[in-house]
Scaffold this active site. Structure first.
Site, PDB file in Angstrom:
ATOM      1  N   TYR A  49       0.837  -1.209   0.000  1.00  0.00           N
ATOM      2  CA  TYR A  49       0.000   0.000   0.000  1.00  0.00           C
ATOM      3  C   TYR A  49       0.873   1.261   0.000  1.00  0.00           C
ATOM      4  CZ  TYR A  49      -3.865   3.011   1.708  1.00  0.00           C
ATOM      5  OH  TYR A  49      -4.811   3.988   1.879  1.00  0.00           O
ATOM      6  N   LYS A  71       0.770   4.173  -2.790  1.00  0.00           N
ATOM      7  CA  LYS A  71       0.347   5.528  -2.437  1.00  0.00           C
ATOM      8  C   LYS A  71       1.473   6.546  -2.606  1.00  0.00           C
ATOM      9  CE  LYS A  71      -3.984   4.817  -1.505  1.00  0.00           C
ATOM     10  NZ  LYS A  71      -4.994   5.281  -2.484  1.00  0.00           N
TER      11      LYS A  71
HETATM   12  N1  LIG Z   1      -9.949   6.330   5.208  1.00  0.00           N
HETATM   13  C1  LIG Z   1      -8.713   6.753   5.483  1.00  0.00           C
HETATM   14  O1  LIG Z   1      -8.356   7.071   6.622  1.00  0.00           O
HETATM   15  C2  LIG Z   1      -7.708   6.868   4.372  1.00  0.00           C
HETATM   16  C3  LIG Z   1      -6.404   7.179   4.720  1.00  0.00           C
HETATM   17  C4  LIG Z   1      -5.459   7.315   3.717  1.00  0.00           C
HETATM   18  C5  LIG Z   1      -5.847   7.147   2.408  1.00  0.00           C
HETATM   19  N2  LIG Z   1      -7.127   6.832   2.079  1.00  0.00           N
HETATM   20  C6  LIG Z   1      -7.462   6.665   0.668  1.00  0.00           C
HETATM   21  O2  LIG Z   1      -8.667   7.341   0.374  1.00  0.00           O
HETATM   22  C7  LIG Z   1      -9.394   6.618  -0.610  1.00  0.00           C
HETATM   23  C8  LIG Z   1     -10.799   6.370  -0.110  1.00  0.00           C
HETATM   24  O3  LIG Z   1     -10.732   5.584   1.053  1.00  0.00           O
HETATM   25  P1  LIG Z   1     -11.995   5.230   1.953  1.00  0.00           P
HETATM   26  O4  LIG Z   1     -11.488   5.152   3.328  1.00  0.00           O
HETATM   27  O5  LIG Z   1     -13.127   6.132   1.656  1.00  0.00           O
HETATM   28  O6  LIG Z   1     -12.248   3.742   1.463  1.00  0.00           O
HETATM   29  P2  LIG Z   1     -13.586   2.886   1.256  1.00  0.00           P
HETATM   30  O7  LIG Z   1     -13.170   1.467   1.315  1.00  0.00           O
HETATM   31  O8  LIG Z   1     -14.686   3.353   2.140  1.00  0.00           O
HETATM   32  O9  LIG Z   1     -13.986   3.245  -0.256  1.00  0.00           O
HETATM   33  C9  LIG Z   1     -13.195   2.830  -1.335  1.00  0.00           C
HETATM   34  C10 LIG Z   1     -14.126   2.409  -2.443  1.00  0.00           C
HETATM   35  O10 LIG Z   1     -13.323   2.007  -3.574  1.00  0.00           O
HETATM   36  C11 LIG Z   1     -14.021   0.966  -4.216  1.00  0.00           C
HETATM   37  N3  LIG Z   1     -13.099   0.184  -5.026  1.00  0.00           N
HETATM   38  C12 LIG Z   1     -12.155  -0.694  -4.611  1.00  0.00           C
HETATM   39  N4  LIG Z   1     -11.531  -1.246  -5.639  1.00  0.00           N
HETATM   40  C13 LIG Z   1     -12.080  -0.718  -6.759  1.00  0.00           C
HETATM   41  C14 LIG Z   1     -11.829  -0.895  -8.139  1.00  0.00           C
HETATM   42  N5  LIG Z   1     -10.894  -1.755  -8.575  1.00  0.00           N
HETATM   43  N6  LIG Z   1     -12.548  -0.183  -9.022  1.00  0.00           N
HETATM   44  C15 LIG Z   1     -13.527   0.667  -8.583  1.00  0.00           C
HETATM   45  N7  LIG Z   1     -13.799   0.859  -7.283  1.00  0.00           N
HETATM   46  C16 LIG Z   1     -13.079   0.184  -6.378  1.00  0.00           C
HETATM   47  C17 LIG Z   1     -14.608   0.146  -3.083  1.00  0.00           C
HETATM   48  O11 LIG Z   1     -15.701  -0.639  -3.530  1.00  0.00           O
HETATM   49  C18 LIG Z   1     -15.009   1.205  -2.076  1.00  0.00           C
HETATM   50  O12 LIG Z   1     -16.380   1.544  -2.163  1.00  0.00           O
HETATM   51  C19 LIG Z   1      -8.603   5.340  -0.883  1.00  0.00           C
HETATM   52  O13 LIG Z   1      -7.822   5.500  -2.044  1.00  0.00           O
HETATM   53  C20 LIG Z   1      -7.722   5.206   0.328  1.00  0.00           C
HETATM   54  O14 LIG Z   1      -6.541   4.498   0.052  1.00  0.00           O
HETATM   55  C21 LIG Z   1      -8.070   6.671   3.049  1.00  0.00           C
END
Ligand SMILES: NC(=O)c1ccc[n+]([C@@H]2O[C@H](COP(=O)([O-])OP(=O)(O)OC[C@H]3O[C@@H](n4cnc5c(N)ncnc54)[C@H](O)[C@@H]3O)[C@@H](O)[C@H]2O)c1
Length: 310
Positions: free
Chosen positions: A162, A166
């Protein structure tokens, strides 16, 4: 008049979490939205089209305009399908928010090739796939690309796959910004720390606990993550993403924005912290001379990267 009237946004992974709240916010400000979401599990695998459709239903019920798209962005064909959905339905593309993500925490000694490839396919190649498909459309009138990175890119125990994805996103962001800036297309990365979303599986907290409590390495290796309190709710991250789409941030390109709780910050690009020079270049004897290079090895920050105490 709303902020984004007549604008068209593609948001990947918008069926849940941060992407969902961003879709709702941009739609409430007048943008037409392609709600992409495969609807798989947080570690990849599976699919469920109902997540994207539910967000579309919410937007439409509130008087907005949106269409569901359920391709996986992990292939070039998938990325193209997402972008073409915007062109087919709305005839333009103004904002591309690469937000889809999965997570697969494993010790490096237990991480399989598939664990690595699967995570990079969604979190890194998936962002390239949509940018590659959408760049020419964005160039027509200008716009914004936002790529979701993570503080895990700074270094995170058990998250080599990851972190690689990222941090790769950040490098790609800086390069795309330089290529598309002259066409009025900005490209920025966001590193959020958000409250529980689908990704907040117990294994993630186990990696953080082990790194922090057992090894004594500050959470995510960055001391400045620690003192700022609560994680941001997804709608708070969404507000920052929308701001990065708006002309209010028109001077920000190729940068990283970090958001944690009530804090939003511009992140400094890596800097040299200590230099040593040797006339004629380095030799084996020269680099081994502690009087010359010793200063490079003694830095308090090294202690926060898991060195065995001496
Ligand atoms: N939540 C956090 O604290 C956090 C921290 C750092 C980075 N992020 C990044 O922010 C973004 C959103 O995270 P989140 O926490 O809302 O996650 P989440 O899991 O709630 O939402 C991510 C969505 O992406 C969809 N997804 C996964 N693989 C896919 C694909 N191949 N094609 C299309 N859709 C796909 C999933 O179905 C899901 O609904 C991500 O890229 C994550 O890495 C989140």
């Amino acid at each position: 008049m709303t902020q984004f009237s007549d604008k068209v946004a593609v948001i990947t992974g918008a069926g849940r979490g941060i992407g969902r709240d961003t879709a709702l916010l941009l739609a409430s400000e007048g943008a037409k939205i392609v709600v992409n979401d495969l609807g798989g599990g947080p570690q990849g695998g599976g699919s469920d089209s109902s997540f994207a459709q539910q967000v579309v239903d919410e937007i439409v019920a509130a008087g907005g305009t949106a269409v569901a798209e359920t391709s996986s962005v992990a292939s070039m064909a998938g990325g193209k399908a997402v972008v073409e959905c915007a062109m087919d339905h709305y005839g333009r593309l103004d904002f591309l928010i690469n937000n889809a993500g999965i997570i697969r925490p494993r010790r490096i000694t237990e991480m399989s090739e598939e664990d690595f490839d699967t995570v990079l396919a969604v979190n890194l190649k998936g962002y390239f796939a949509t940018i590659r498909a959408g760049a020419e459309y964005l160039k027509r009138q200008g716009g914004a690309i936002i790529n979701l990175s993570s503080p895990s890119g700074f270094g995170h125990w058990g998250m080599a796959n990851y972190s690689a994805a990222k941090e790769g996103v950040v490098g790609m962001t800086r390069s795309v910004a330089r290529e598309l800036g002259e066409f009025g297309v900005r490209c920025n990365a966001v590193r959020p720390v958000s409250q529980a979303t689908t990704m907040a599986i117990p294994e993630v907290y186990e990696t953080i606990t082990y790194q922090h409590q057992t090894l004594g390495i500050p959470h995510l290796s960055n001391q400045w993550l620690l003192p700022h309190g609560e994680e941001a709710p997804p709608h708070s991250v969404a507000a920052v993403l929308a701001w990065l789409c708006s002309p209010l941030s028109e001077n920000i390109n190729g940068r990283e924005v970090y958001i944690f709780g009530a804090q939003v910050a511009l992140v400094q690009e890596p800097e040299l912290i200590r230099n040593q020079f040797k006339a004629g270049g380095w030799t084996w004897d020269g680099i081994c001379d502690p009087a010359v290079t010793g200063a490079l090895t003694y830095d308090i920050r090294n202690r926060y990267k898991g060195l065995k105490p001496v």
